[in-house]
Write a protein that holds these residues in place. Sequence first.
Motif, PDB file in Angstrom:
ATOM      1  N   UNK A 102       0.851  -1.184   0.000  1.00 23.88           N
ATOM      2  CA  UNK A 102       0.000   0.000   0.000  1.00 23.88           C
ATOM      3  C   UNK A 102       0.888   1.236   0.000  1.00 23.88           C
ATOM      4  N   UNK A 103       0.287   2.383  -0.275  1.00 25.87           N
ATOM      5  CA  UNK A 103       1.053   3.621  -0.225  1.00 25.87           C
ATOM      6  C   UNK A 103       0.510   4.684  -1.167  1.00 25.87           C
ATOM      7  N   UNK A 104       1.221   5.795  -1.211  1.00 24.00           N
ATOM      8  CA  UNK A 104       0.820   6.934  -2.027  1.00 24.00           C
ATOM      9  C   UNK A 104       1.250   6.724  -3.478  1.00 24.00           C
ATOM     10  N   UNK A 105       0.396   7.155  -4.395  1.00 23.70           N
ATOM     11  CA  UNK A 105       0.736   7.137  -5.807  1.00 23.70           C
ATOM     12  C   UNK A 105       0.249   8.450  -6.410  1.00 23.70           C
ATOM     13  N   UNK A 106       1.157   9.239  -6.953  1.00 23.96           N
ATOM     14  CA  UNK A 106       0.816  10.571  -7.453  1.00 23.96           C
ATOM     15  C   UNK A 106       0.984  10.633  -8.961  1.00 23.96           C
ATOM     16  N   UNK A 107       0.044  11.318  -9.609  1.00 25.94           N
ATOM     17  CA  UNK A 107       0.039  11.445 -11.063  1.00 25.94           C
ATOM     18  C   UNK A 107      -0.088  12.911 -11.460  1.00 25.94           C
ATOM     19  N   UNK A 108       0.470  13.239 -12.608  1.00 30.90           N
ATOM     20  CA  UNK A 108       0.227  14.520 -13.265  1.00 30.90           C
ATOM     21  C   UNK A 108      -0.597  14.232 -14.509  1.00 30.90           C
ATOM     22  N   UNK A 109      -1.914  14.293 -14.358  1.00 32.19           N
ATOM     23  CA  UNK A 109      -2.785  13.900 -15.459  1.00 32.19           C
ATOM     24  C   UNK A 109      -2.986  15.072 -16.408  1.00 32.19           C
ATOM     25  N   UNK A 110      -2.875  14.862 -17.710  1.00 30.86           N
ATOM     26  CA  UNK A 110      -2.982  15.976 -18.661  1.00 30.86           C
ATOM     27  C   UNK A 110      -4.349  16.648 -18.675  1.00 30.86           C
ATOM     28  N   UNK A 111      -5.397  15.949 -18.219  1.00 28.90           N
ATOM     29  CA  UNK A 111      -6.745  16.531 -18.269  1.00 28.90           C
ATOM     30  C   UNK A 111      -7.200  17.141 -16.954  1.00 28.90           C
ATOM     31  N   UNK A 112      -6.818  16.539 -15.826  1.00 31.19           N
ATOM     32  CA  UNK A 112      -7.335  17.016 -14.530  1.00 31.19           C
ATOM     33  C   UNK A 112      -6.236  17.470 -13.578  1.00 31.19           C
ATOM     34  N   UNK A 113      -4.992  17.432 -14.003  1.00 29.78           N
ATOM     35  CA  UNK A 113      -3.905  17.927 -13.166  1.00 29.78           C
ATOM     36  C   UNK A 113      -3.418  16.909 -12.146  1.00 29.78           C
ATOM     37  N   UNK A 114      -2.986  17.398 -10.978  1.00 33.57           N
ATOM     38  CA  UNK A 114      -2.347  16.545  -9.975  1.00 33.57           C
ATOM     39  C   UNK A 114      -3.364  15.640  -9.294  1.00 33.57           C
ATOM     40  N   UNK A 115      -3.033  14.351  -9.221  1.00 34.88           N
ATOM     41  CA  UNK A 115      -3.859  13.351  -8.550  1.00 34.88           C
ATOM     42  C   UNK A 115      -2.993  12.594  -7.558  1.00 34.88           C
ATOM     43  N   UNK A 116      -3.266  12.754  -6.275  1.00 34.04           N
ATOM     44  CA  UNK A 116      -2.543  11.995  -5.259  1.00 34.04           C
ATOM     45  C   UNK A 116      -3.492  10.961  -4.683  1.00 34.04           C
ATOM     46  N   UNK A 117      -3.263   9.699  -5.027  1.00 35.04           N
ATOM     47  CA  UNK A 117      -4.164   8.618  -4.668  1.00 35.04           C
ATOM     48  C   UNK A 117      -3.517   7.689  -3.656  1.00 35.04           C
ATOM     49  N   UNK A 118      -4.359   6.940  -2.954  1.00 35.61           N
ATOM     50  CA  UNK A 118      -3.866   5.896  -2.048  1.00 35.61           C
ATOM     51  C   UNK A 118      -4.028   4.551  -2.730  1.00 35.61           C
ATOM     52  N   UNK A 119      -2.949   3.786  -2.789  1.00 38.57           N
ATOM     53  CA  UNK A 119      -2.947   2.497  -3.486  1.00 38.57           C
ATOM     54  C   UNK A 119      -2.935   1.345  -2.506  1.00 38.57           C
ATOM     55  N   UNK A 120      -3.786   0.365  -2.753  1.00 43.42           N
ATOM     56  CA  UNK A 120      -3.795  -0.898  -2.006  1.00 43.42           C
ATOM     57  C   UNK A 120      -3.537  -2.039  -2.982  1.00 43.42           C
ATOM     58  N   UNK A 121      -2.568  -2.893  -2.639  1.00 45.75           N
ATOM     59  CA  UNK A 121      -2.243  -4.069  -3.455  1.00 45.75           C
ATOM     60  C   UNK A 121      -2.772  -5.318  -2.763  1.00 45.75           C
ATOM     61  N   UNK A 122      -3.564  -6.089  -3.480  1.00 45.84           N
ATOM     62  CA  UNK A 122      -4.123  -7.323  -2.934  1.00 45.84           C
ATOM     63  C   UNK A 122      -3.592  -8.500  -3.743  1.00 45.84           C
ATOM     64  N   UNK A 123      -2.751  -9.325  -3.127  1.00 50.26           N
ATOM     65  CA  UNK A 123      -2.243 -10.515  -3.803  1.00 50.26           C
ATOM     66  C   UNK A 123      -3.351 -11.559  -3.875  1.00 50.26           C
ATOM     67  N   UNK A 124      -3.545 -12.144  -5.054  1.00 51.76           N
ATOM     68  CA  UNK A 124      -4.605 -13.123  -5.232  1.00 51.76           C
ATOM     69  C   UNK A 124      -4.099 -14.509  -4.859  1.00 51.76           C
ATOM     70  N   UNK A 125      -4.808 -15.215  -3.982  1.00 51.82           N
ATOM     71  CA  UNK A 125      -4.313 -16.516  -3.504  1.00 51.82           C
ATOM     72  C   UNK A 125      -4.325 -17.609  -4.552  1.00 51.82           C
ATOM     73  N   UNK A 126      -5.146 -17.470  -5.599  1.00 51.35           N
ATOM     74  CA  UNK A 126      -5.264 -18.540  -6.579  1.00 51.35           C
ATOM     75  C   UNK A 126      -4.627 -18.198  -7.916  1.00 51.35           C
ATOM     76  N   UNK A 127      -3.823 -17.151  -7.961  1.00 49.11           N
ATOM     77  CA  UNK A 127      -3.153 -16.771  -9.214  1.00 49.11           C
ATOM     78  C   UNK A 127      -1.749 -16.288  -8.871  1.00 49.11           C
ATOM     79  N   UNK A 128      -0.760 -17.125  -9.113  1.00 51.14           N
ATOM     80  CA  UNK A 128       0.596 -16.824  -8.690  1.00 51.14           C
ATOM     81  C   UNK A 128       1.113 -15.534  -9.316  1.00 51.14           C
ATOM     82  N   UNK A 129       1.443 -14.585  -8.470  1.00 54.50           N
ATOM     83  CA  UNK A 129       2.027 -13.340  -8.945  1.00 54.50           C
ATOM     84  C   UNK A 129       1.027 -12.298  -9.388  1.00 54.50           C
ATOM     85  N   UNK A 130      -0.250 -12.625  -9.427  1.00 52.28           N
ATOM     86  CA  UNK A 130      -1.256 -11.664  -9.869  1.00 52.28           C
ATOM     87  C   UNK A 130      -1.776 -10.868  -8.680  1.00 52.28           C
TER      88      UNK A 130
END
Length: 289
Positions: A215-243
């Motif tokens: 998890x953590x912060x992910x920031x973008x400079x979007x050409x249409x809406x400008x600065x986007x600072x989002x919070x990211x959550x990563x969920x590892x899938x138990x039935x798909x290796x590496x996905x």
Amino acid sequence: MDDLADFLRTRRSRVLPASVGIPTDARRRVSGLRREEVAHLSGVSVDYYVRLEQGRARQPSVQVLDALARALGLDDVEREHLHRLGRRPAHTPRRASGTRLRPELLRVLELVPDAPAILIDHRLTILAANRLADLLYGRRAEGLNIARHVFLSEEGQSLFADWEGCTLDIVGHLRLSAGRHPDDPELASLIGELAMHSERFRCLWARADVRTRTHGRKAYNHPSVGHLELHQENFALPDAMGTELIVQSAATGTAAHDNLRLLASLGATGDPAPARLCHEPRSATGPAD
């Protein structure tokens, strides 16, 4: 190149002698620890440790790997990576290149309408994406390899606000993936392509750092809406290796939340197609971009 030997050399060079009680003076010409010092601290013979760094000793015991991890001050991610490299069998089964996603997973993406959501494999190729993720990337995100996008395209370099931090995460992730999937030809091809065309990637890859992110912060400079600072959550899938399922959100009432709503409204007329299943395996030459 022997990954275990490479990893040991880079970790050894980063340990300050004073941090492990070894005095130094002006005559010392090496950065980090000497081989014999690592051997002494870990309780193995100098000859055996030298053979490990030269790639001439295979599959050290768990006890030796634990001792080396302590001597080198490895964190939990690095320790796990060291054990994976050290205990790797001589021949590992080759992974199938294609990744099949269950239709139920695609429905999960569509149940997250107010946040960009993607399914991504261990090579950082997007397997499926919802509508808002397509709008965030400014294109159909499915099939996009994020590592290639960040390192090799001007569009990717301008999109990610913290580009340098993003490159550190990507290389650390690919290092871990290379340790987990040593016989994956598509991953090897991707790493070779990035090393050939990006000096930044070559420099970071030579450091042999490994990283994992939940998890953590992910920031973008979007050409249409400008600065986007989002919070990211990563969920590892138990039935798909590496996905992993990745969801990026913004708290209600924040500028990022307002900008996400604006982004969704700007894309309403275009209405990018919903997430699709990757039915066919990828080509062995590397993940599609």
